[in-house]
Motif scaffolding. Structure first.
Motif, short mmCIF file in Angstrom:
data_model
loop_
_atom_site.label_atom_id
_atom_site.label_comp_id
_atom_site.label_asym_id
_atom_site.label_seq_id
_atom_site.Cartn_x
_atom_site.Cartn_y
_atom_site.Cartn_z
N HIS A 83 0.83 -1.22 0.00
CA HIS A 83 0.00 0.00 0.00
C HIS A 83 0.86 1.26 0.00
CE1 HIS A 83 -2.60 3.21 1.56
NE2 HIS A 83 -1.63 3.40 2.43
N ASN A 84 1.86 1.28 0.90
CA ASN A 84 2.72 2.47 1.00
C ASN A 84 3.41 2.76 -0.33
OD1 ASN A 84 2.07 2.78 3.68
ND2 ASN A 84 4.06 2.13 4.48
N VAL A 85 3.89 1.70 -0.96
CA VAL A 85 4.58 1.87 -2.24
C VAL A 85 3.61 2.39 -3.30
CG1 VAL A 85 5.65 0.58 -4.14
CG2 VAL A 85 6.43 0.22 -1.79
N LEU A 86 2.40 1.83 -3.29
CA LEU A 86 1.40 2.28 -4.26
C LEU A 86 1.13 3.77 -4.11
CD1 LEU A 86 -0.73 1.26 -6.40
CD2 LEU A 86 -2.37 1.29 -4.52
N LYS A 87 0.98 4.20 -2.85
CA LYS A 87 0.70 5.63 -2.60
C LYS A 87 1.86 6.50 -3.07
CE LYS A 87 -2.99 4.85 -1.76
NZ LYS A 87 -4.21 5.36 -2.34
N LEU A 88 3.08 6.01 -2.84
CA LEU A 88 4.26 6.78 -3.26
C LEU A 88 4.33 6.85 -4.78
CD1 LEU A 88 6.80 8.24 -2.18
CD2 LEU A 88 8.03 6.08 -2.40
N GLU A 89 4.02 5.73 -5.43
CA GLU A 89 4.05 5.72 -6.90
C GLU A 89 2.98 6.63 -7.48
OE1 GLU A 89 6.02 1.28 -7.45
OE2 GLU A 89 3.85 1.52 -7.69
N GLU A 90 1.81 6.62 -6.84
CA GLU A 90 0.74 7.52 -7.31
C GLU A 90 1.18 8.97 -7.18
OE1 GLU A 90 -3.21 4.88 -6.07
OE2 GLU A 90 -2.73 6.70 -4.96
N GLU A 91 1.81 9.25 -6.05
CA GLU A 91 2.23 10.63 -5.81
C GLU A 91 3.27 11.06 -6.83
OE1 GLU A 91 0.80 12.71 -4.09
OE2 GLU A 91 2.19 14.37 -3.75
N LEU A 92 4.16 10.15 -7.18
CA LEU A 92 5.17 10.49 -8.18
C LEU A 92 4.50 10.86 -9.50
CD1 LEU A 92 8.24 10.64 -8.86
CD2 LEU A 92 7.95 8.40 -9.90
N ARG A 93 3.46 10.12 -9.84
CA ARG A 93 2.75 10.44 -11.09
C ARG A 93 2.11 11.82 -11.02
NH1 ARG A 93 0.88 5.64 -14.58
NH2 ARG A 93 2.71 4.34 -14.28
N ILE A 94 1.53 12.11 -9.85
CA ILE A 94 0.93 13.43 -9.67
C ILE A 94 2.00 14.52 -9.84
CG2 ILE A 94 -0.10 15.00 -7.95
CD1 ILE A 94 -2.18 13.14 -8.69
#
Lengths: 580, 321
Positions: free
Chosen positions: A213-224
């Motif tokens: 989950h943490n990694v997913l959130k970080l990856e999403e944020e990078l895209r943003i």
């Protein structure tokens, strides 16, 4: 030495780049464990010699080769300094982030002990320090530091590469990350996320699922963040995002105090809207730069009368309902007075500059209230402006707190009370009529606009140089006496020069990029640049000069960066001609 | 590194501490008395993790003897072993003047103590001093080797002596018939958890050739030290107790460990739930050398400990805290 990193786009200190490893890493991005091979800390060896030999043994890699390093104690000098080493592939060097020593050349610099940069002062000092003592065409990697909440700030500070280390480790320490911060997972009454990993979490706390989950959130944020850079709105996003913790907000404020660092990297122009939503917006380079140029580069036309007007929500102001009503009320007197718009956060916008960035595209929450900082900034600018530009009479068509503010400065002006009601406009018309009695008629407005915009971009006096010898307006173009184009103000408010126009400005010596003995086509690459005016910023109109070429183009990087870089496009060429 | 203690409240006729305990004596548990004398403190005093210098005070010969006499009031005949420490070097004549040393040695001999343990830096382990000790009582000379790796010892600990210095001291003692105890440090600042474990394991392996007994010291965060300043900023984490077990399990020969401060933030610690049980096993192991004690220990945080060790190899300097 071969180079493996190239900067493609810049928005302030944030950059979009390309790092050529076994795979092409499009920065900002994660540096994955499989992207590099590290010789490790010297303390995993029996001696410095052994460590250096291990670094030597890494030759022949396509992966990023990170040389042996000395672990950094942030607030102490380096324990040992290692000799420089060569690699035959992409090279990574670990930096002591708070040291002042210039490191050896590398493609990627790793900020040593970055994971311990928790104090905002240390963080800002470390990143700026690392950037200032390394070349701009190298990438900066901050290991074990990124979280969804701080990622935007890190990239905005100028970090190109991050990793997933911190959020994975935190999962095993029971910490649950979202863009809005970090929680002890055991203390959450319900999980605020509906990702498959969270849905699969039952009562048992499973660190692997939390890590996913943490990694997913970080990856999403990078895209943003990448999206924000692409759309030119990263600063606005960062101003919002740093609210998550006082430390992050402090870091942004401390960064804003590093004006030279930011100014040297802030583009001349953006196609996105400029949103001044926060207290930090007032500190933005774009605001101070605009204010400075109005006071230093701009000269008002010789007008007897100054009319002070409020800003409008719609930009450029002239297209707004209120300003159309003002124009009607002023009527034919418009040729006898000069208009200056008072606004926050830009303070003063002369009418001729209303299409210039960010005057044409800023937006600010309007409440009619002016806070102390806004008032002080406005009045300081106004006082400085009136010291340089003299008028016989001033009419102030301002209302509410804005009028009170200006009145409080003791300005000698006819205050009308402002407004757009019929009687208000009647008052405006009367005041203007009164003020313009015996006033001198001004030159044509569009010529004044060209002069002001040229001064704004190229420095005081550029307008006069451009407008000399019977220059005149034809359509959207400024032409010389032979009806050849000199310059054009583009729809986004910048100025595009023709070769003829550039010739008129070249002797002034500013905004010039000097190139080597060749005739470039299309793009001017950084290695071809011999010298560049240090005041050039991305988006600036530049004059390109060399033994065999003369032309005009748009800067893609700052002047200092053109000189320093060995890769990347320095400027897009619009027009270039050969010289004998 | 650390400042001298405030001197006004110190009673120089009292030792820093005295306690009775059990220790391993020739493979059997035996009663022991530990005395910590307040001397002027370690003359070297530059090790990055050491806060003992704050216990130093300008004690005179009379003070030192008074401290010893007071300590010996607790002595009883079960105490076959006596440990006299100084937060420095017992054999440094500037800390413990030769006349005082002699009186102490004779007093212990008279009371029939079987073994004396003293601590000293290698530079003070010279034949004359060693002979003096051994002519009175069977003495074990404990040396803070910390690591067998010169680079680690010099740059990460700043110990100020070399592996060769240790080997030489060991030879001096063994030639004269004495015993050596080598202290191994887990984990010095700037080493990752994994590097620290590897360093301690190989140090134990190497030092075992030169010492009768090894003592594993788990680095704790002492006041006023360099390590404390790193720790305050998240740049140091004391070792996991699981790491201590790794070292203890792999060591050749006798190895003891007193997990000082175990379970506290400043001391070696795991997750908080298992710390007491693991520390207890470590203490029992020190007396029995029974490695089976470790087999029964289990906690969810072992997964965390392993995972974080791997991740820490990718932080380029900072610990994961």
């Amino acid at each position: 030495m071969t180079r493996y990193f190239e900067v493609l786009r810049r928005d302030g200190p944030a950059r979009v780049g390309r790092l050529l490893l076994e795979r092409t890493v499009s920065t900002p991005d994660f540096l994955a464990p499989e992207d590099y091979i590290s010789a490790g800390s010297i303390f995993s060896y029996g001696s410095v010699e052994e460590a250096l030999a291990a670094g030597e043994a890494l030759k022949g890699q396509q992966k990023l080769t990170i040389l042996p390093y000395v672990p950094a104690a942030l607030h102490y000098p380096a324990i040992i300094t290692l000799p420089d080493m060569e690699t035959d592939g992409p090279k990574g060097v670990v930096l002591h982030p708070l040291s002042e020593e210039r490191p050896e050349e590398a493609d990627v610099y790793v900020m040593g002990s970055a994971g311990a940069l928790k104090n905002p002062r240390d963080l800002v000092k470390a990143v700026i320090g690392c950037k200032n003592r390394t070349r701009s065409d190298s990438a900066l990697y901050a290991p074990a530091l990124a979280t969804p909440a701080n990622l935007a700030l890190l990239i905005y500070l100028g970090i190109d590469l991050v990793d997933r280390t911190r959020v994975i480790a935190d999962a095993y320490l029971g910490r649950y990350h979202t863009r809005d911060g970090v929680w002890e997972v055991g203390a959450l009454p319900e999980l605020p996320c509906r990702c498959p990993h969270c849905l699969a979490l039952d009562d048992r706390i499973d660190p692997e699922k939390i890590a996913a989950h943490n990694v997913l959130k970080l990856e999403e944020e990078l895209r943003i963040v990448r999206l924000m850079i692409e759309s030119g709105t990263l600063r606005e996003y960062v101003e919002r995002q740093v609210r998550v913790t006082p430390d992050q907000t402090a870091a942004l404020r401390l960064l804003d105090q590093e004006h030279c660092y930011l100014e040297a990297r802030t583009p001349q122009h953006r196609s996105s809207a400029f949103l001044a939503n926060t207290a930090e917006s007032l500190q933005r380079v774009e605001v101070t730069r605009f204010g400075q140029r109005v006071l230093e580069r701009y000269r008002a036309p010789n007008s007897d009368v100054l009319l002070l007007l409020p800003c409008s929500a719609r930009k450029p102001y002239s297209t707004s309902r209120s300003h159309r009503l003002f124009a009607e009320a002023i009527g034919q007197h418009r040729r006898y007075l000069h208009e200056l718009i008072l606004t926050s956060p830009l303070a003063l916008v002369p009418r001729e500059l209303e299409e210039v960035y960010p005057a044409a595209s800023y937006d600010v929450p309007v409440t009619g209230r002016w806070d102390r900082e806004e008032r002080a900034w406005l009045l300081d600018c106004l006082a400085a402006y009136l010291k340089k530009n003299k008028y016989a009479r001033i009419v102030a068509h301002l209302e509410g707190e804005l009028e009170d503010t200006v009145r409080s400065s003791g300005l000698d002006a006819a205050f009308t009370g402002g407004g757009t009601r019929e009687d208000s406009l009647e008052k405006l018309a009367r005041a203007v009529r009164e003020a313009c009695r015996d006033a001198v008629r001004l030159k044509e407005g569009r010529l004044q606009r060209y002069r002001a915009v040229a001064d704004f971009y190229f420095g005081e006096g550029a307008g006069d140089a451009l407008l000399s010898n019977d220059a005149h307006i034809k359509g959207r173009e400024l032409q010389n006496e032979d009806k050849k184009a000199l310059a054009m103000i583009t729809p986004n408010g910048t100025m595009a020069l023709s070769i003829e126009g550039a010739r008129r400005l070249a002797d002034r010596g500013s905004y010039i990029v000097t190139i080597g003995d060749f005739l470039p086509r299309g793009s001017l690459l950084a290695p071809g640049v011999v010298e560049a005016d240090p005041q050039i910023r991305p988006g600036d109109e530049v004059i390109i000069q060399g033994p065999r070429a003369f032309g005009v183009g748009r800067a893609k990087m700052s002047g200092w960066e053109m000189v320093e870089s060995r890769r990347g496009v320095a400027a897009d060429i619009r027009k270039i001609v050969g010289k004998e | 590194m650390a400042k001298m203690a405030k001197q006004r409240d110190l009673d120089l006729s009292r030792p820093v501490a005295v306690w009775k305990s059990q220790d391993l004596l020739d493979d059997e548990p035996a009663g022991s008395l530990t005395v910590i004398l307040r001397t002027r403190g370690c003359r070297y005093n530059r090790c990055l993790m050491c806060g003992y210098a704050s216990e130093g005070a300008p004690a005179t010969e009379e003070n030192l003897l008074a401290q010893f006499e007071r300590a010996m009031q607790k002595f009883s005949s079960q105490d076959q072993m006596v440990k006299i420490y100084t937060s420095g070097s017992f054999l440094d004549p500037a800390e413990v003047p030769p006349q005082v040393r002699e009186k102490i040695l004779r007093a212990l001999q008279e009371r029939g103590v079987r073994r004396l343990v003293i601590e000293s830096r290698p530079e003070y382990i010279v034949p004359s001093a060693v002979t003096e000790c051994l002519s009175n009582i069977d003495t074990e000379f404990a040396i803070g080797l910390e690591s067998s790796n010169d680079l680690v010892r010099e740059k990460a600990i700043r110990k100020g002596f070399s592996w060769q210095d240790f080997v030489q001291a060991s030879k001096t003692v063994h030639d004269l018939g004495g015993r050596i105890k080598a202290y191994i440090l887990l984990k010095p600042p700037h080493l990752s958890e994994k590097e620290a474990v590897q360093d301690a394991v190989s140090s134990a392996r190497m030092a075992a050739n030169y010492a009768e007994i090894l003592s594993l010291n788990l680095c704790n965060v002492q006041r006023g030290t360099y390590v404390e300043r790193l720790w305050e900023r998240g740049e140091f984490r004391p070792p996991w107790l699981w790491s201590a077990l790794e070292v203890l399990k792999s060591a050749p020969g006798t190895i003891v460990c007193d997990p000082v401060g175990a379970g506290s933030r400043r001391g070696p610690h795991n997750c908080g739930r298992c710390d007491a049980a693991v520390a207890d096993a470590i203490r029992k192991h020190a007396l029995s050398q029974d490695r089976n004690l470790f087999e029964e220990l289990e906690c969810d945080c072992q997964v965390t400990w392993r995972k974080l060790q791997d991740l820490e190899e990718r932080t380029f300097g900072s610990p994961i805290v």
